[in-house]
Design a protein around this motif. Structure first.
Motif, PDB file in Angstrom:
ATOM      1  N   ALA A  51      48.381  60.281  39.242  1.00 43.32           N
ATOM      2  CA  ALA A  51      48.324  58.835  39.797  1.00 43.32           C
ATOM      3  C   ALA A  51      48.786  57.808  38.977  1.00 43.32           C
ATOM      4  CB  ALA A  51      47.094  58.651  40.741  1.00 43.32           C
ATOM      5  N   ALA A  52      49.819  57.208  39.296  1.00 43.40           N
ATOM      6  CA  ALA A  52      50.195  55.857  38.537  1.00 43.40           C
ATOM      7  C   ALA A  52      49.198  54.713  38.657  1.00 43.40           C
ATOM      8  CB  ALA A  52      51.699  55.435  39.044  1.00 43.40           C
ATOM      9  N   LEU A  53      49.000  53.987  37.728  1.00 42.96           N
ATOM     10  CA  LEU A  53      48.034  52.876  37.678  1.00 42.96           C
ATOM     11  C   LEU A  53      48.568  52.148  38.844  1.00 42.96           C
ATOM     12  CD1 LEU A  53      45.593  51.410  36.892  1.00 42.96           C
ATOM     13  CD2 LEU A  53      46.825  50.626  34.643  1.00 42.96           C
ATOM     14  N   GLY A  54      50.037  51.751  38.868  1.00 41.37           N
ATOM     15  CA  GLY A  54      50.245  50.619  39.521  1.00 41.37           C
ATOM     16  C   GLY A  54      50.283  49.148  39.225  1.00 41.37           C
ATOM     17  N   SER A  55      50.986  48.299  39.823  1.00 36.89           N
ATOM     18  CA  SER A  55      51.293  47.076  39.399  1.00 36.89           C
ATOM     19  C   SER A  55      50.235  46.103  39.393  1.00 36.89           C
ATOM     20  CB  SER A  55      52.600  46.399  40.104  1.00 36.89           C
ATOM     21  OG  SER A  55      52.455  46.280  41.382  1.00 36.89           O
ATOM     22  N   LEU A  56      49.210  46.313  40.493  1.00 34.36           N
ATOM     23  CA  LEU A  56      48.156  45.433  40.903  1.00 34.36           C
ATOM     24  C   LEU A  56      46.957  46.004  41.095  1.00 34.36           C
ATOM     25  CD1 LEU A  56      49.585  43.770  44.214  1.00 34.36           C
ATOM     26  CD2 LEU A  56      49.655  42.719  41.754  1.00 34.36           C
ATOM     27  N   VAL A  57      45.932  45.289  40.189  1.00 35.57           N
ATOM     28  CA  VAL A  57      44.519  45.746  40.062  1.00 35.57           C
ATOM     29  C   VAL A  57      43.698  44.635  40.527  1.00 35.57           C
ATOM     30  CG1 VAL A  57      42.805  46.388  38.509  1.00 35.57           C
ATOM     31  CG2 VAL A  57      44.958  47.508  38.082  1.00 35.57           C
ATOM     32  N   GLY A  58      42.532  44.974  41.561  1.00 34.46           N
ATOM     33  CA  GLY A  58      41.853  44.003  41.932  1.00 34.46           C
ATOM     34  C   GLY A  58      40.325  44.244  42.146  1.00 34.46           C
ATOM     35  N   PHE A  59      39.567  43.311  42.547  1.00 34.07           N
ATOM     36  CA  PHE A  59      38.182  43.370  42.636  1.00 34.07           C
ATOM     37  C   PHE A  59      37.858  42.718  43.934  1.00 34.07           C
ATOM     38  CE2 PHE A  59      38.392  43.847  37.935  1.00 34.07           C
ATOM     39  CZ  PHE A  59      37.761  45.025  37.947  1.00 34.07           C
ATOM     40  N   ASN A  60      36.864  43.147  44.788  1.00 34.90           N
ATOM     41  CA  ASN A  60      36.099  42.459  45.788  1.00 34.90           C
ATOM     42  C   ASN A  60      34.666  42.036  45.024  1.00 34.90           C
ATOM     43  OD1 ASN A  60      34.975  41.290  47.927  1.00 34.90           O
ATOM     44  ND2 ASN A  60      35.153  43.067  49.133  1.00 34.90           N
ATOM     45  N   PRO A  61      34.561  40.767  44.833  1.00 32.10           N
ATOM     46  CA  PRO A  61      33.241  40.369  44.334  1.00 32.10           C
ATOM     47  C   PRO A  61      32.148  40.766  45.184  1.00 32.10           C
ATOM     48  CG  PRO A  61      34.562  38.516  44.349  1.00 32.10           C
ATOM     49  CD  PRO A  61      35.418  39.495  45.012  1.00 32.10           C
ATOM     50  N   ASP A  62      32.035  41.045  46.453  1.00 32.16           N
ATOM     51  CA  ASP A  62      31.154  41.423  47.324  1.00 32.16           C
ATOM     52  C   ASP A  62      30.480  42.980  46.791  1.00 32.16           C
ATOM     53  OD1 ASP A  62      30.887  39.405  48.646  1.00 32.16           O
ATOM     54  OD2 ASP A  62      31.999  40.176  50.662  1.00 32.16           O
ATOM     55  N   ASP A  63      31.358  43.658  46.052  1.00 32.14           N
ATOM     56  CA  ASP A  63      31.072  45.098  45.728  1.00 32.14           C
ATOM     57  C   ASP A  63      29.870  44.742  44.417  1.00 32.14           C
ATOM     58  OD1 ASP A  63      32.791  46.506  47.340  1.00 32.14           O
ATOM     59  OD2 ASP A  63      34.420  46.224  45.928  1.00 32.14           O
ATOM     60  N   PHE A  64      29.907  43.987  43.890  1.00 36.11           N
ATOM     61  CA  PHE A  64      28.824  43.476  43.124  1.00 36.11           C
ATOM     62  C   PHE A  64      27.641  43.003  43.665  1.00 36.11           C
ATOM     63  CE2 PHE A  64      32.840  43.919  40.604  1.00 36.11           C
ATOM     64  CZ  PHE A  64      32.725  44.857  39.593  1.00 36.11           C
ATOM     65  N   TYR A  65      26.854  43.641  44.283  1.00 34.83           N
ATOM     66  CA  TYR A  65      25.993  43.000  45.191  1.00 34.83           C
ATOM     67  C   TYR A  65      24.840  42.059  44.539  1.00 34.83           C
ATOM     68  CZ  TYR A  65      23.761  42.289  49.625  1.00 34.83           C
ATOM     69  OH  TYR A  65      23.172  41.802  50.802  1.00 34.83           O
ATOM     70  N   GLY A  66      24.791  41.059  45.079  1.00 35.54           N
ATOM     71  CA  GLY A  66      23.783  40.084  44.388  1.00 35.54           C
ATOM     72  C   GLY A  66      24.315  38.979  43.739  1.00 35.54           C
ATOM     73  N   ILE A  67      25.668  38.841  43.211  1.00 31.96           N
ATOM     74  CA  ILE A  67      26.263  37.886  42.505  1.00 31.96           C
ATOM     75  C   ILE A  67      26.827  36.738  43.473  1.00 31.96           C
ATOM     76  CG2 ILE A  67      26.479  39.635  40.695  1.00 31.96           C
ATOM     77  CD1 ILE A  67      29.431  38.895  40.975  1.00 31.96           C
ATOM     78  N   VAL A  68      26.856  35.749  42.907  1.00 28.24           N
ATOM     79  CA  VAL A  68      27.513  34.388  43.619  1.00 28.24           C
ATOM     80  C   VAL A  68      28.799  34.144  42.523  1.00 28.24           C
ATOM     81  CG1 VAL A  68      27.474  32.056  44.320  1.00 28.24           C
ATOM     82  CG2 VAL A  68      25.716  33.297  44.480  1.00 28.24           C
ATOM     83  N   PRO A  69      30.059  34.658  42.979  1.00 29.24           N
ATOM     84  CA  PRO A  69      31.289  34.872  42.161  1.00 29.24           C
ATOM     85  C   PRO A  69      31.580  33.584  41.887  1.00 29.24           C
ATOM     86  CG  PRO A  69      31.965  35.308  44.105  1.00 29.24           C
ATOM     87  CD  PRO A  69      30.504  35.168  44.389  1.00 29.24           C
ATOM     88  N   LYS A  70      31.983  32.908  40.371  1.00 23.94           N
ATOM     89  CA  LYS A  70      32.821  31.882  39.915  1.00 23.94           C
ATOM     90  C   LYS A  70      34.017  32.460  39.430  1.00 23.94           C
ATOM     91  CE  LYS A  70      32.707  27.415  39.104  1.00 23.94           C
ATOM     92  NZ  LYS A  70      32.916  26.222  40.188  1.00 23.94           N
ATOM     93  N   PRO A  71      34.995  31.923  39.656  1.00 25.61           N
ATOM     94  CA  PRO A  71      36.257  32.324  38.961  1.00 25.61           C
ATOM     95  C   PRO A  71      36.224  31.505  37.592  1.00 25.61           C
ATOM     96  CG  PRO A  71      36.858  31.590  41.270  1.00 25.61           C
ATOM     97  CD  PRO A  71      35.470  31.323  41.004  1.00 25.61           C
ATOM     98  N   ALA A  72      36.887  32.353  36.489  1.00 29.09           N
ATOM     99  CA  ALA A  72      36.760  31.963  35.093  1.00 29.09           C
ATOM    100  C   ALA A  72      38.331  31.578  34.777  1.00 29.09           C
ATOM    101  CB  ALA A  72      36.663  32.972  34.124  1.00 29.09           C
ATOM    102  N   LEU A  73      39.124  31.964  35.736  1.00 29.38           N
ATOM    103  CA  LEU A  73      40.805  31.706  35.391  1.00 29.38           C
ATOM    104  C   LEU A  73      41.549  31.034  36.765  1.00 29.38           C
ATOM    105  CD1 LEU A  73      41.727  34.982  33.456  1.00 29.38           C
ATOM    106  CD2 LEU A  73      41.218  32.815  32.590  1.00 29.38           C
ATOM    107  N   LYS A  74      42.729  30.666  36.528  1.00 34.14           N
ATOM    108  CA  LYS A  74      43.496  30.113  37.762  1.00 34.14           C
ATOM    109  C   LYS A  74      44.615  31.197  38.065  1.00 34.14           C
ATOM    110  CE  LYS A  74      42.253  25.489  37.054  1.00 34.14           C
ATOM    111  NZ  LYS A  74      42.897  24.082  36.992  1.00 34.14           N
ATOM    112  N   PRO A  75      45.361  31.462  38.923  1.00 29.73           N
ATOM    113  CA  PRO A  75      46.690  32.174  39.157  1.00 29.73           C
ATOM    114  C   PRO A  75      47.651  31.731  38.176  1.00 29.73           C
ATOM    115  CG  PRO A  75      45.700  31.576  41.050  1.00 29.73           C
ATOM    116  CD  PRO A  75      44.996  30.725  40.382  1.00 29.73           C
ATOM    117  N   GLY A  76      48.079  32.786  37.470  1.00 31.33           N
ATOM    118  CA  GLY A  76      49.082  32.649  36.520  1.00 31.33           C
ATOM    119  C   GLY A  76      48.671  32.491  35.031  1.00 31.33           C
ATOM    120  N   ASP A  77      47.349  32.696  34.958  1.00 28.54           N
ATOM    121  CA  ASP A  77      46.831  32.616  33.662  1.00 28.54           C
ATOM    122  C   ASP A  77      47.040  34.069  32.964  1.00 28.54           C
ATOM    123  OD1 ASP A  77      46.038  30.098  33.583  1.00 28.54           O
ATOM    124  OD2 ASP A  77      44.040  30.472  34.048  1.00 28.54           O
ATOM    125  N   ALA A  78      47.221  34.210  31.747  1.00 27.97           N
ATOM    126  CA  ALA A  78      47.303  35.403  30.908  1.00 27.97           C
ATOM    127  C   ALA A  78      45.765  36.045  30.831  1.00 27.97           C
ATOM    128  CB  ALA A  78      47.876  35.273  29.529  1.00 27.97           C
TER     129      ALA A  78
END
Length: 450
Positions: free
Chosen positions: A26-53
């Motif tokens: 299975a190839a890794l693919g071009s996109l990798v992602g997370f759904n914050p709800d999968d980490f139950y109990g946290i309130v997610p706060k993004p640390a980056l903006k789209p386009g950041d390295a």
């Protein structure tokens, strides 16, 4: 030598479609992602903006209430998108993979360091996102001091991954992870009786379990080895996540790859795949669902997993992807009362139950229909027959529904997680959504008590 605990209660559901002991590509693919709800109990706060390295280990988001709980990128590239829903809730955070796997410079933990230094190293590497706590079954707070850490090193759920197969080349990393966790609190490892893979684990108390599902649930193991009292905190972590920590502790690198079983009657190729956390499931499902099949894709096992899609990402804590018949297109003559040879049942009043018993060892091909409607709860003791815990499950469910805190505490609410009710939900004659009820009860209790 490991202590042995024999559990008589449980549920053995024999389902057709186990993964073969071989690996697919299975190839890794071009996109990798997370759904914050999968980490139950946290309130997610993004640390980056789209386009950041982004590098492997770059913080993507963190828990707003506990900033030490960080979720880091498993690949390098750029932040593709932060997808939001109603009221700007974060639905997913997506990274575009550049296939270079450039690593952040994160200090390797020192086994001879202080507990606080070890916790900080694990926090910087994003490892606390994979540690849960009892009570409440939420992501652990790094500032807490746990009484103990429990790890289940086998899985008896239907179509579950074979741990002896997927860990055959990871035993040294697993041991490294145990060595590091043991610096924080005493570690308890539950193994399947007769297994050789984890029998010689050091720096941990190893207990062998013999029985049916859910004997492999970490909640069952805690209840039978060292029950939780009010005010105590116990951390739990999956075996594959221990390997993440072991790789970091031993080699100083972040490697979030894991072995995942693709199983189920509607999977054309039932085997194992080496996948990276957050990898798109389409990489293993596009060509591996039987043609013309009306299938349901489950992230996890059929009893406690959640329905997902081909375009979803590999969730944390998931070791199997199950593809089963949906059943929505089935039209049965006489419905449930019709005797049949292809239906599993635990009730002696149902004709198919007798057939199930005389056909010992037969595997079934069920679908995902509920087969009945919700009705009033029947106090029949059916939950306790399939749950090897010293807890009155039916009374606990009733206390949760009534939200009687005193009774919930007395009946063991602090020890359980929704997955511990999966077997009971399967046999429930009232078709009650026990896992949802328990999850809502834990959330309300945490809000009330914290």
């Amino acid at each position: 030598m490991a202590d042995l605990i024999k559990l008589k209660k449980g549920l053995d559901i024999r389902i057709e479609g186990e993964a073969e002991r071989e690996f697919g590509q299975a190839a890794l693919g071009s996109l990798v992602g997370f759904n914050p709800d999968d980490f139950y109990g946290i309130v997610p706060k993004p640390a980056l903006k789209p386009g950041d390295a982004v590098k492997v280990g770059t913080v993507l988001f963190y828990n707003k209430k506990q900033p030490d709980v960080k979720i880091v990128s498993p690949v390098s590239g750029t932040l593709e998108a932060i997808n939001r829903g109603d009221r700007r809730k974060i639905l997913s955070i997506v990274v575009r993979n550049d296939s270079k796997m450039t690593q952040e410079s994160i200090k390797k933990p020192d086994l001879n360091g202080s507990v606080e230094d070890i916790k900080k190293a694990l926090s910087d590497a994003g490892m606390f996102a994979f540690i849960k706590q009892r009570p409440y079954d939420v992501i652990a707070n790094p500032s807490d001091t746990p009484r103990s850490i429990f790890i289940s090193a086998f899985d008896l759920a239907p179509l579950a991954a074979d741990y002896e197969f997927i860990f055959k080349d990871s035993q040294s990393d697993f041991q490294n992870g145990i060595d590091l966790l043991a610096k924080i609190a005493p570690v308890f490892v539950g193994i399947k009786n007769g297994t050789k893979t984890f029998a010689n684990v050091k720096n941990a108390t190893v207990t062998a379990f013999e029985g049916k599902y859910p004997a492999s649930n970490v909640g069952v193991q805690i209840n039978n080895v060292q029950p939780i009292n009010k005010g105590e905190i116990v951390w739990t972590i999956g075996a594959q996540e221990v390997v993440y920590i072991g790789r970091f502790a031993g080699k100083g690198i972040l490697d979030f790859s894991k072995n995942v079983a693709l199983a189920g009657s509607e999977a054309a190729s039932r085997c194992y795949f080496k996948m990276t956390l957050g990898q798109c499931l389409s990489q293993i499902l596009d060509c591996n669902i039987c043609k013309g099949s009306n299938a349901t894709i489950i992230s996890g096992n059929p009893l406690s997993g959640s329905e997902t899609t081909q375009d979803a990402f590999l969730a944390p804590f998931v070791n199997q992807i199950t593809v089963m018949k949906n059943g929505s297109d089935v039209d049965e003559f006489m419905g449930w009362i019709m005797p049949r040879f292809n239906t599993f049942s635990t009730y002696s009043s149902v004709a198919s139950s007798f057939i199930s018993k005389i056909c010992h060892g037969k595997k079934y091909t069920p679908d995902t229909r509920i087969l009945g409607g919700q009705r009033n709860m029947i106090m029949s003791g059916e939950y306790d027959k399939v749950t090897p815990m010293d807890i009155y499950m039916e009374y606990l469910v009733k206390a949760i529904i009534a939200f009687d805190i005193d009774k919930m505490e007395a009946l063991g609410i602090y020890e359980v997680a929704p997955e511990d009710f999966a077997a009971a939900e399967c046999v429930c004659s009232s078709k009650m959504e026990l896992q949802r009820i328990v999850r809502e009860g834990l959330d309300k209790l945490q809000k009330e008590m914290c």
